[in-house]
Structure formats: C-alpha cells, structure tokens
Design a protein around this motif. Structure first.
Motif, PDB file in Angstrom:
ATOM      1  N   ALA A 129      38.541  59.674  41.059  1.00  0.00           N
ATOM      2  CA  ALA A 129      37.855  59.516  39.777  1.00  0.00           C
ATOM      3  C   ALA A 129      36.732  58.486  39.874  1.00  0.00           C
ATOM      4  N   ALA A 130      36.975  57.391  40.622  1.00  0.00           N
ATOM      5  CA  ALA A 130      35.954  56.362  40.774  1.00  0.00           C
ATOM      6  C   ALA A 130      34.743  56.905  41.520  1.00  0.00           C
ATOM      7  N   VAL A 140      34.415  50.850  44.669  1.00  0.00           N
ATOM      8  CA  VAL A 140      35.764  51.420  44.548  1.00  0.00           C
ATOM      9  C   VAL A 140      36.804  50.404  44.996  1.00  0.00           C
ATOM     10  N   PHE A 141      36.525  49.712  46.108  1.00  0.00           N
ATOM     11  CA  PHE A 141      37.479  48.717  46.609  1.00  0.00           C
ATOM     12  C   PHE A 141      37.589  47.536  45.648  1.00  0.00           C
ATOM     13  N   ARG A 142      36.448  47.039  45.164  1.00  0.00           N
ATOM     14  CA  ARG A 142      36.442  45.839  44.324  1.00  0.00           C
ATOM     15  C   ARG A 142      37.031  46.089  42.935  1.00  0.00           C
ATOM     16  N   LEU A 143      36.729  47.245  42.354  1.00  0.00           N
ATOM     17  CA  LEU A 143      37.108  47.498  40.967  1.00  0.00           C
ATOM     18  C   LEU A 143      38.399  48.313  40.804  1.00  0.00           C
ATOM     19  N   TRP A 146      41.336  46.883  44.995  1.00  0.00           N
ATOM     20  CA  TRP A 146      41.754  45.489  45.149  1.00  0.00           C
ATOM     21  C   TRP A 146      42.681  45.003  44.038  1.00  0.00           C
ATOM     22  N   PRO A 147      42.320  45.162  42.751  1.00  0.00           N
ATOM     23  CA  PRO A 147      43.214  44.639  41.703  1.00  0.00           C
ATOM     24  C   PRO A 147      44.616  45.239  41.755  1.00  0.00           C
ATOM     25  N   GLN A 148      44.694  46.542  42.012  1.00  0.00           N
ATOM     26  CA  GLN A 148      46.010  47.187  42.056  1.00  0.00           C
ATOM     27  C   GLN A 148      46.758  46.866  43.353  1.00  0.00           C
ATOM     28  N   MET A 149      45.995  46.745  44.442  1.00  0.00           N
ATOM     29  CA  MET A 149      46.625  46.393  45.704  1.00  0.00           C
ATOM     30  C   MET A 149      47.283  45.017  45.621  1.00  0.00           C
ATOM     31  N   VAL A 150      46.592  44.067  44.990  1.00  0.00           N
ATOM     32  CA  VAL A 150      47.152  42.722  44.841  1.00  0.00           C
ATOM     33  C   VAL A 150      48.460  42.773  44.061  1.00  0.00           C
TER      34      VAL A 150
END
Length: 229
Positions: A129-130, A140-143, A146-150
């Motif tokens: 979707a991104a 895609v990685f930053r928004l 990354w937040p969900q991975m953390v």
C-alpha cells in the motif's frame, strides 16, 4: 560495608566503564543486527548464506571463547599483517575496544534474529500500500517498517540488552578495569571479596532496574493505540 564505601570511587569508575562498554556495544550490535537481518531477508542466495553463517557462528561458539579470540587472535593477526606489509608497527589492542567489538559482534547476531522476526510480523500488504501511494524505499522504511518493527522487536531487544549488560563482566578476563575487575581487586586486597561482590550485585540490579523502566516507557510510546490482549 565500611570498607566498600572507602573504595566507592573505584567502584564508580568501574561502573562508568561497564555502562560505557554496554552502550557502545549495543549501538554496534544494532547496526550489525540490522545489516544481518537485511542479509537474511534478501532475495540473494549468497546474502542469505552470509547472514546465516554469521548468526550460526555466534550461536555455536561460547562468548568467552570469542572474547579471547578477538583480543589475542585479532591482535596477532593485525600485527602479522603489519609485518608483512610494513604499513604499521606493533599494535597493542585496547581492552575496551576489544570488549566493544566482541560484545557488539556477539549480540549483533541475536539482534539480527530479533529484527528479522519483527520485520516478518509486519503485514506485507502495508508495504504494498505504501508503494502504491508513491513512497520510495526509504520512505517506506521510515514511515511504515521502522515504527512497527520497533514495536514488535522491543521484547526481544529488551532481553538482549539486559543479557548484554550482564555479559560485560566477561571483559574482566582480558584485563579491562570494569566494575567486576575493580571489585575483585579491591576485595582480594582487603580480604572482603564477598562484600565487594555483593556491592557489584546491587549495582547491576540498579542498572537493570533503570533499563527496565526506560524500556517500558519506550514500549508504551511505540504501542500507543495498539490493543493489548
């Protein structure tokens, strides 16, 4: 305990070395963990093999053995290369640097598995979707990633950090004047080793308690709006 209080400055110096060692090792392990996780998730067979070899090697060899190999073997290798090329003279590897490199190398493998599992826990549809919204790979990685991975990685990350803090005691075997080294030296000189080791226990408990508090706050921040089950 009066004797321990007399040596409090030495214990505090050792504590500072231990905390500095742990923090720098954590930073290195996070970088190596992200790199290794990327390799293991890569579409390239060679990259996946390199990542798997790294993780398997660390899991198979005791931490103390790796510590000794990097400190003594690494120093011998560097000096051998210097002798062959003539680019440098004898190099005396610093115990602190050896400790950071070893602990970072070891826990980078554990972080790799933590990050890999966290990335796989993110639904693939969110990445699609991104991309469909016009985001590039960095966005895609930053928004998205990354937040969900953390959030997914925090439980494993917290455990790895606490184990890393305890593993800093290993550097005392290569002569680094950390908390354990200073406490044992003071305990032997005063013949009150038990008292000094008890002080070490309390200091490690304090470090762990502060770490746990900070990690809980971090977890609440990245889990905001997420339903708890």
């Amino acid at each position: 305990m009066d004797t321990v209080l007399e040596y409090k400055s030495i214990l505090m110096q050792g504590t500072l070395v231990t905390v500095s060692l742990a923090v720098l090792s954590l930073l290195l392990s996070v970088l190596l963990g992200l790199l290794a996780a990327s390799l293991k998730l890569s579409s390239s067979l060679m990259a996946r093999r390199i990542g798997n070899i790294y993780v398997t090697l660390v899991r198979s060899v005791p931490d103390l053995v790796l510590m000794m190999l990097i400190f003594y073997g690494g120093q011998a290798l560097v000096n051998h290369l210097g002798g062959l090329t003539g680019w440098w003279d004898y190099v005396d590897l610093n115990q602190f640097i050896a400790g950071v490199l070893t602990l970072g190398f070891i826990f980078g493998a554990y972080m790799a598995e933590t990050f890999r599992g966290a990335i796989l826990a993110i639904p693939a549809g969110q990445h699609e979707a991104a991309v469909a919204c016009g985001m590039n790979r960095f966005q895609v990685f930053r928004l998205v990633t990354w937040p969900q991975m953390v959030r997914h990685a925090l439980p494993g990350f917290s455990n790895n950090w606490l184990v890393l803090v305890k593993s800093t005691a290993l550097v005392s075997v290569i002569g680094l004047h950390d908390l354990v080294w200073n406490a044992v030296s003071a305990g032997r000189s005063t013949q009150q080793l038990f008292s000094f080791l008890s002080a070490v226990l309390i200091i490690y408990l304090c470090i762990t308690a502060v770490s746990d508090l900070c990690l809980r706050k971090l977890d609440r921040r990245f889990s905001a709006g997420v339903e708890r089950r």
